[in-house]
Structure formats: structure tokens, C-alpha cells
Design a protein around this motif. Structure first.
Motif, PDB file in Angstrom:
ATOM      1  N   ILE A  71       5.290   7.408   9.298  1.00 13.27           N
ATOM      2  CA  ILE A  71       5.033   6.692   8.081  1.00 13.27           C
ATOM      3  C   ILE A  71       5.763   7.101   6.959  1.00 13.27           C
ATOM      4  CG2 ILE A  71       2.747   6.346   6.691  1.00 13.27           C
ATOM      5  CD1 ILE A  71       1.242   6.652   9.143  1.00 13.27           C
ATOM      6  N   SER A  72       6.564   6.509   6.383  1.00 11.11           N
ATOM      7  CA  SER A  72       7.545   7.008   5.510  1.00 11.11           C
ATOM      8  C   SER A  72       6.962   7.052   3.928  1.00 11.11           C
ATOM      9  CB  SER A  72       8.691   6.049   5.403  1.00 11.11           C
ATOM     10  OG  SER A  72       8.172   4.639   4.919  1.00 11.11           O
ATOM     11  N   SER A  73       6.094   6.269   3.629  1.00 12.36           N
ATOM     12  CA  SER A  73       5.425   6.457   2.395  1.00 12.36           C
ATOM     13  C   SER A  73       4.211   5.755   2.282  1.00 12.36           C
ATOM     14  CB  SER A  73       6.203   5.677   1.476  1.00 12.36           C
ATOM     15  OG  SER A  73       6.348   4.286   1.606  1.00 12.36           O
ATOM     16  N   ILE A  74       3.270   6.486   1.331  1.00 14.46           N
ATOM     17  CA  ILE A  74       1.906   5.932   1.109  1.00 14.46           C
ATOM     18  C   ILE A  74       1.588   5.762  -0.367  1.00 14.46           C
ATOM     19  CG2 ILE A  74      -0.580   6.296   1.340  1.00 14.46           C
ATOM     20  CD1 ILE A  74       0.027   7.882   3.953  1.00 14.46           C
ATOM     21  N   SER A  75       1.476   4.681  -0.806  1.00 15.58           N
ATOM     22  CA  SER A  75       1.685   4.378  -2.377  1.00 15.58           C
ATOM     23  C   SER A  75       0.091   4.086  -2.864  1.00 15.58           C
ATOM     24  CB  SER A  75       2.530   3.153  -2.543  1.00 15.58           C
ATOM     25  OG  SER A  75       2.433   2.809  -3.940  1.00 15.58           O
ATOM     26  N   GLU A  76      -0.304   4.921  -3.588  1.00 14.32           N
ATOM     27  CA  GLU A  76      -1.521   4.665  -4.218  1.00 14.32           C
ATOM     28  C   GLU A  76      -1.740   3.578  -5.202  1.00 14.32           C
ATOM     29  OE1 GLU A  76      -0.257   7.756  -3.894  1.00 14.32           O
ATOM     30  OE2 GLU A  76      -1.458   8.653  -2.404  1.00 14.32           O
ATOM     31  N   SER A  77      -0.504   3.687  -5.897  1.00 15.20           N
ATOM     32  CA  SER A  77      -0.512   2.646  -7.027  1.00 15.20           C
ATOM     33  C   SER A  77      -0.209   1.177  -6.364  1.00 15.20           C
ATOM     34  CB  SER A  77       0.887   2.674  -8.080  1.00 15.20           C
ATOM     35  OG  SER A  77       2.199   2.933  -7.000  1.00 15.20           O
ATOM     36  N   ASP A  78       0.453   1.011  -5.332  1.00  9.52           N
ATOM     37  CA  ASP A  78       0.613  -0.310  -4.839  1.00  9.52           C
ATOM     38  C   ASP A  78      -0.339  -0.587  -3.665  1.00  9.52           C
ATOM     39  OD1 ASP A  78       2.824  -0.910  -6.327  1.00  9.52           O
ATOM     40  OD2 ASP A  78       4.092  -0.155  -4.823  1.00  9.52           O
ATOM     41  N   MET A  79      -1.190   0.537  -3.319  1.00 10.51           N
ATOM     42  CA  MET A  79      -2.181   0.441  -2.294  1.00 10.51           C
ATOM     43  C   MET A  79      -1.642  -0.144  -1.057  1.00 10.51           C
ATOM     44  SD  MET A  79      -5.884  -0.158  -4.016  1.00 10.51           S
ATOM     45  CE  MET A  79      -6.636   0.884  -5.082  1.00 10.51           C
TER      46      MET A  79
END
Length: 445
Positions: A71-79
Motif C-alpha cells: 500500500i504505497s500511499s494513503i491520502s487524507e486530502s483525496d480520501m
């Protein structure tokens, strides 16, 4: 034409066996050869890749497994989150049964000649199949007609997040697999081994999160065109708060403590106390702006970190306001004492030496005279009721005025130096109390 092309592939795959293809017909194999090699007679004669197995009959059972590579990235801004997965699908096609008990890994290009499920990832924003050095697909054929079809996919999937407890939050994300065109009458999705069908999540090392636990679900998606089978992988991610403690919570707490230094500086040191108050306020403002800039698209949430920074800003601003009040009261008291310090003002000195008892006795005597005078006026025949009412109103106003002065006197700072003395105790005490409630609420509720 279809049969000819498949015969060509069969000839390339099994070079040691001499087979001859002519007009869609495969030559008969000897009985000894059928035990070791799959017979492609069913595949070349009458096989239609556009029709599912058991067409017109029972639905196809498709069992799936997942390997989460990363799981390379988890974006809170883009959800959303981006993951690389290995998707394995198994089903049985009776048209591909051959003699023997072996399995064969075929060239991935043969997938174009076989029927495969139309599985897609629900809520996927972007997805692609890896193709270096060739398309990362695997096709394996078993003697009982079972097909293993594996893919390596990188996908970005939406994940609805509740950031009200950020950065002490726990997010629940999903990976959903569903059939696009075949409803539950044609295809049935199942997990091959339940929760054990998913591997890799327990070994992931994420920068800000820790995988708490995960589980699999089997569901259905009801749409206007029918009811479609759906498999769900649901996993919970707990954010690691240590980074935010070192990055935000500790600096903001130190700024609050720095603002308390002004309580130990005398009221006459205006530049020193003003400099500390203004500097801490500006530093706290910069820290608040920096914490919100990383989540620019999620400002609609009142996050836990925003609450804490707001509390710290309130205490810092309160320390600055405390000095303003104390300094103003001190200046007013000095201005009131200034006329009394002159040697020519003997009248004031005489007034200080007046006996309090004589003042009280004179006031009581005058008050009794007024009462007697008022009674005489009331007893007279030509009493003026309007004058009596006006005097009564004046008395009420006088009483109310005295009470207001007394109430205001309670809130008047008699000794400005005591303000700093009490602030040294009250500010740290209230700040510790607020911290206890803050951490207890966001960690345990």
C-alpha cells in the motif's frame, strides 16, 4: 480460423509430440500419450470463449484469493489509497477437462482464447495491469478443467474517512470485487479460504498507519439491471500518533509554557512582557497554519489537532490579555495616588484622619431628620403625591447605584501585583486539567 490458430499454439507448446492439424480437426492421439498430455480436442472443437461454462445451466463458482504486495500511499486530502495486489481467480470449465493428474502453465496470450470472468474493482479511481517485461498474467490449466487466472494490478481506491479524531483516528477501508455483467444467476463469487484467502496485510510496513485487523465478506450489489455478486475485503488502519506528538503537540505545549514566563517578570518591564506575548502568539499562529496546510482539502472537519491548537492559542492569548489588564490596573492605581502625594494637599490628609464613628453618626442623624421631614410632609393636607413618587424613585436609583458600585468593586483589581501571583498557579492548573479531558476523550471515546 479459430481452430487453426489454436492448433498452432498447441503445436508450439508441446513440441515433443507430433500433432497434425487440418481444417479444425486434431489427429487422434495414442492411448499412451493421453495420460501425460492434455487433450485439446474439446478446446479446438466447439469451444466458444464468448459463452461461460455451464451456459444455460447452473452458475459458475469463482473462488478468489488476494495477496497485498504493498500500500504505497494513503491520502487524507483525496480520501483514497493506492495498493498493488495479486488477484487469483479459480473456476472450473468442463470443456477443458483432459486425462491425467497434471497441471500446465500456459502462455498468458492464450487468455485471449479462453472465457474469463469480468471482475472489476468497485470504487476504483485509477487502475492498471503491469506489463513489464510482459503482461503480468498467469494462466494455469488443471486436468479436471479448473483454471487458475492470476493478475498483478495497481489500483487507487476511494476510502471514506472520518477525520474528526485526526491524528488519533482509525480508518476503515475496503477493497471490493464485483462482476460487471454477469449477475448471480450466472456467476457466484466466493473466498477460497475465508479470511485466510488474504495475505500480505499483516506484513505491511506503512509510514503513518498500522494495520489493526482485517476480515472478508460476501455480499451482493442490487442494481436496476440485476443482483451482482460482490466480495469485500475490509481492513482497519490505525494512525501512528508519535510523529504528530513530536511535530505538533510538543512544540505547541512548549509555547504555552513559554507564555507563562511573563508571570515572573515585573509589571514595569513592558518591552519584555510584550515581546514574549506577541512572539508566542505569532509562533502559535504559524504552527496552526502549518498543521492545516497539509490537509488543505479537509478543512471542513474540526479535527482533534485543531482543537488542541485552539486550546493552546487560547492560553497564550490569555497570558497576553492578563498582562494588559494587570498593567492597565497598575497604571490607573498610580494615577489615583499621584495627587495625594503633593505636600500642599492638606485637605486630603485631614480627611484621612477623620474618625469613622463620627462620620457614621452624622450620616445616621441626617437620615433621621430626612425621615421626620418626610413624615411631616406626608401628614400635611397639601401633600404633593407626584413629588413623593419622584423622591421614592430617586431613593431606588440611589440604592441600585450603590449595589452596582459594590458589584463592580468585587471585580475591580485592588492590587495588580496579585494578578501575576494567581496566574502562576491558575494557568498551569487549568491547562493540565484541560489536557486530561482532551486526551481522555480522544483516546477512549
Amino acid at each position: 480460423m479459430f481452430c487453426r490458430s489454436f492448433c498452432f499454439f498447441s503445436l508450439c507448446l508441446f513440441l515433443p509430440i507430433q500433432r497434425r492439424c487440418s481444417l479444425g480437426h486434431v489427429s487422434n492421439l495414442q492411448s499412451s500419450d493421453t495420460r501425460s498430455l492434455p487433450g485439446f480436442e474439446n478446446l479446438t472443437m466447439g469451444y466458444n470463449k464468448y459463452l461461460r461454462p455451464y451456459f444455460g445451466g447452473e452458475p459458475v463458482q469463482i473462488a478468489m484469493t488476494l495477496d497485498i504486495a504493498s500500500i504505497s500511499s494513503i491520502s487524507e486530502s483525496d480520501m483514497d489509497y493506492t495498493a498493488t495486489i495479486y488477484l487469483q481467480q479459480r473456476w472450473t470449465d468442463p470443456r477443458l477437462v483432459f486425462h491425467g493428474n497434471k497441471s500446465f502453465s500456459l502462455d498468458a496470450r492464450l487468455v485471449e482464447l479462453l472465457w474469463v470472468p469480468d471482475t472489476y474493482i468497485v470504487e476504483s479511481k485509477r487502475s492498471f495491469l503491469h506489463d513489464v517485461t510482459v503482461e503480468n498474467r498467469l494462466i494455469r490449466l488443471f486436468s479436471n478443467g479448473t483454471i487458475l487466472y492470476a493478475l498483478r494490478i495497481t489500483t487507487t481506491v476511494a476510502c471514506n474517512m472520518d477525520l474528526s479524531k485526526y491524528p488519533m483516528d482509525t480508518q476503515t477501508c475496503r477493497l471490493q470485487l464485483e462482476s460487471w455483467g454477469y449477475d448471480e444467476n450466472d456467476v457466484v463469487f466466493t473466498w477460497l479460504r475465508g479470511n485466510d484467502s488474504v495475505h500480505g496485510l499483516e506484513k505491511l510496513q506503512l509510514s503513518q498507519y498500522t494495520v489493526e485487523h482485517y476480515y472478508t465478506l460476501v455480499s451482493k450489489s442490487q442494481m436496476e439491471t440485476g443482483s451482482y455478486p460482490r466480495l469485500i475485503l475490509q481492513f482497519e488502519l490505525r494512525r501512528n500518533v508519535l510523529y504528530f506528538i513530536l511535530e505538533t503537540y510538543v512544540p505547541s505545549t512548549l509555547l504555552v509554557m513559554l507564555s507563562w514566563v511573563s508571570f515572573w517578570i515585573t509589571l514595569d518591564s513592558v518591552p519584555a512582557r510584550t515581546c514574549i506575548g506577541v512572539t508566542t502568539v505569532l509562533s502559535m499562529t504559524t504552527l496552526m497554519i502549518g498543521s492545516r496546510s497539509s490537509l488543505s482539502k479537509t478543512n471542513c472537519f474540526i479535527k482533534a489537532i485543531d482543537v488542541y491548537l485552539g486550546i493552546c492559542f487560547s492560553f497564550i492569548f490569555g497570558a497576553l490579555v492578563e498582562y494588559a489588564m494587570a498593567h492597565y490596573s497598575s497604571s490607573q492605581k498610580c494615577a489615583a495616588k499621584a495627587p495625594q502625594e503633593g505636600p500642599a494637599n492638606e485637605l486630603t490628609k485631614e480627611m484621612k484622619e477623620v474618625n469613622i464613628t463620627s462620620v457614621l453618626n452624622s450620616s445616621i442623624t441626617s437620615y433621621k431628620q430626612k425621615i421626620s421631614f418626610t413624615s411631616i410632609q406626608i401628614s400635611s393636607d397639601n401633600v404633593n403625591r407626584s413629588d413623593l413618587t419622584m423622591k421614592t424613585h430617586e431613593k431606588i436609583k440611589c440604592v441600585l447605584r450603590n449595589k452596582m458600585h459594590r458589584i463592580i468593586g468585587y471585580f475591580t483589581i485592588q492590587n495588580p501585583s496579585n494578578v501575576d501571583h494567581y496566574s502562576k498557579l491558575l494557568f498551569p492548573l487549568f491547562f493540565m486539567l484541560v489536557n486530561v479531558f482532551y486526551w481522555a476523550y480522544y483516546l477512549y471515546f
